[in-house]
Write a protein that holds these residues in place. Structure first.
Motif, PDB file in Angstrom:
ATOM      1  N   GLU A 124       0.835  -1.204   0.000  1.00 16.42           N
ATOM      2  CA  GLU A 124       0.000   0.000   0.000  1.00 16.42           C
ATOM      3  C   GLU A 124       0.868   1.252   0.000  1.00 16.42           C
ATOM      4  OE1 GLU A 124      -2.925  -0.211   3.085  1.00 16.42           O
ATOM      5  OE2 GLU A 124      -3.971  -1.911   2.163  1.00 16.42           O
ATOM      6  N   ASP A 128       0.799   4.132  -2.793  1.00 15.92           N
ATOM      7  CA  ASP A 128       0.666   5.556  -2.444  1.00 15.92           C
ATOM      8  C   ASP A 128       1.764   6.384  -3.114  1.00 15.92           C
ATOM      9  OD1 ASP A 128      -1.521   6.462  -0.818  1.00 15.92           O
ATOM     10  OD2 ASP A 128      -0.820   5.148   0.783  1.00 15.92           O
ATOM     11  N   GLN A 129       2.977   5.872  -3.079  1.00 18.93           N
ATOM     12  CA  GLN A 129       4.118   6.578  -3.666  1.00 18.93           C
ATOM     13  C   GLN A 129       3.932   6.740  -5.180  1.00 18.93           C
ATOM     14  OE1 GLN A 129       7.887   4.732  -2.670  1.00 18.93           O
ATOM     15  NE2 GLN A 129       8.969   5.829  -4.299  1.00 18.93           N
ATOM     16  N   ASP A 132       1.155   9.253  -5.881  1.00 27.00           N
ATOM     17  CA  ASP A 132       1.669  10.619  -5.695  1.00 27.00           C
ATOM     18  C   ASP A 132       2.363  11.103  -6.970  1.00 27.00           C
ATOM     19  OD1 ASP A 132       0.799  10.933  -3.090  1.00 27.00           O
ATOM     20  OD2 ASP A 132       2.693  10.252  -2.186  1.00 27.00           O
ATOM     21  N   VAL A 375      -6.220   1.366  -2.173  1.00 26.23           N
ATOM     22  CA  VAL A 375      -5.538   2.665  -2.182  1.00 26.23           C
ATOM     23  C   VAL A 375      -6.159   3.589  -3.235  1.00 26.23           C
ATOM     24  CG1 VAL A 375      -3.341   3.852  -2.577  1.00 26.23           C
ATOM     25  CG2 VAL A 375      -3.394   1.735  -1.246  1.00 26.23           C
ATOM     26  N   ARG A 378      -9.363   4.976  -1.929  1.00 27.26           N
ATOM     27  CA  ARG A 378      -9.117   5.964  -0.875  1.00 27.26           C
ATOM     28  C   ARG A 378      -8.561   7.268  -1.427  1.00 27.26           C
ATOM     29  NH1 ARG A 378      -4.317   6.674   1.631  1.00 27.26           N
ATOM     30  NH2 ARG A 378      -3.574   4.545   1.228  1.00 27.26           N
ATOM     31  N   ARG A 379      -7.602   7.148  -2.362  1.00 30.84           N
ATOM     32  CA  ARG A 379      -6.910   8.341  -2.838  1.00 30.84           C
ATOM     33  C   ARG A 379      -7.640   9.054  -3.970  1.00 30.84           C
ATOM     34  NH1 ARG A 379      -1.424   8.760  -2.248  1.00 30.84           N
ATOM     35  NH2 ARG A 379      -1.835  10.856  -3.082  1.00 30.84           N
TER      36      ARG A 379
END
Length: 410
Positions: A124, A128-129, A132, A375, A378-379
């Motif tokens: 996860e 996320d990275q 981004d 993810v 969520r993002r």
């Protein structure tokens, strides 16, 4: 009855009018020609199975082997060696019998659901990275992002490099090798051989370094592991195992991440359903695996004796292509087989095969897909496709299926 050699020989893999829709031939073959004659990219002929019951039978029958280097076995690709399945490095790993099961037992100790769950926070964090970076790139360019290139492609190779204890700086090399070794038509034999040689040289040096300075990774665990009769993996077996993990675990999951997002966003109500009930993530991943209309060539098997399947006698020396994608849409095995039901349970699909050779890394693949989907929800809750579904383009020439790109915006 024996197979009718007057029937039409179909070009394989079968084509479809849409990247997310199955080939029309699947339903026709399931109903009227469960054992069909097909011509592979190499020009050799094989027999194609499309029904759930038949595919499961063959994948579970030890008489159908992975001996694809037999003199009378069909070659898959148009390269001289017949593709990665026939490569010398692939053959280092025992392909059948007790020796293969012994190898699987050594590997499978690592790929338990419990161990994969422990790796999930790291997956996860990787997702996320990558998200981004994808957001930053879209802000800078003002153009839609390619979810496959930005997240789908790098994440599985990062995970596999992590498992093998490979430095982050070498991830790109692994991605290039994986692409070359799994492509049936894009590369020359010399390029495939070079990729395999480079990978072998890299892994040999990596293993030597690990022996000098052991770490907490799969390779180090395998170096120290012994079987019940005291066997330890040789360096050659360790290199081949690293190759197997790369080719089995990178392209397949990388492409599945892209296809999963496209399938869920093709009808936005599916995405909304997941946003409203995140507990559906696990079953949704299983359903997109089942409904994947572009899974690649399927699973090849070789039969060394006359054998009957679906009332048809397959003569010894036949290479059989098992279409798990078609089997997973068999109405006799699944209610509403052609419809996506995100909460479907049970879901006994064959996306990971069946029997003694079922995918050893399926717990890893499931965990990666669930982690990425969680993810993304969520993002990027407003995520949507940036092109029409009919404009999505399938990837050609790989052993595994996929989409060329998955343009998205949010």
């Amino acid at each position: 009855m024996s197979q009718d050699h007057g029937e039409q020989v179909l070009s394989y893999p079968l084509s479809s009018d849409s990247a997310l829709e199955p080939p029309a031939d699947w339903a026709r073959l399931r109903q009227g020609c469960p054992v069909a004659r097909v011509k592979l990219p190499s020009g050799d002929e094989a027999s194609l199975l499309t029904r759930y019951e038949d595919v499961k039978q063959v994948l579970s029958d030890p008489r159908f082997t992975r001996q694809l280097d037999a003199d009378d076995a069909a070659r898959l690709s148009d390269t001289e060696s017949g593709g990665v399945f026939n490569s010398e490095m692939a053959r280092t790993i025992p392909q059948g019998g007790d020796a293969h099961q012994q190898w699987r037992r050594m590997i499978s100790k690592w790929f338990t659901a419990k161990r994969m769950a422990a790796l999930r926070p790291g997956m996860e964090a990787m997702a996320d990275q990558l998200i981004d970076a994808m957001i930053d790139a879209m802000v800078e360019s003002g153009r839609p992002a390619d979810l496959k290139a930005a997240v789908g492609f790098p994440l599985p190779v990062w995970v596999i490099c992590d498992l093998l204890g490979v430095p982050d700086s070498d991830r790109d090399r692994f991605a290039r090798w994986s692409d070359a070794l799994l492509n049936l038509t894009r590369y020359t034999q010399a390029e495939v051989d070079a990729a395999q040689a480079d990978f072998g040289a890299y892994m040999s040096a990596h293993i030597a370094a690990k022996r000098a300075e052991p770490g907490d990774d799969l390779l180090c665990e395998l170096m120290a592991a012994t079987t019940a009769d005291g066997h330890r993996m040789s360096d050659k077996e360790l290199v081949a195992t690293g190759l197997a993990l790369l080719i089995a675990g990178h392209e397949t999951t990388a492409n599945m991440i892209g296809k999963m997002a496209a399938m869920l966003l093709a009808d936005r109500s599916r995405w909304e359903q997941l946003l409203a009930d995140r507990s559906l993530v696990r079953s949704a991943v299983e359903e997109v695996l089942r409904l994947d209309a572009n899974p690649g060539i399927g699973m090849p098997r070789y039969i060394g004796e006359d054998t009957e399947v679906a009332g048809v006698v397959l003569p010894r020396g036949t290479t059989v292509m098992c279409s798990m994608g078609s089997a997973n849409r068999d109405e006799k095995a699944f209610d509403g087989a052609g419809e996506m039901s995100l909460g479907r349970t049970p879901n006994v699909h064959l996306a990971f095969g069946a029997g003694a050779h079922s995918c050893i890394g399926q717990a890893l693949a499931r965990t990666e897909l669930q982690a990425v989907l969680d993810v993304l929800l969520r993002r990027l809750p407003t995520l949507e496709l940036a092109v029409r579904v009919e404009d999505l383009r399938p990837l050609e020439g790989l052993v595994v299926g996929g989409l060329r790109e998955v343009p998205v915006r949010w």
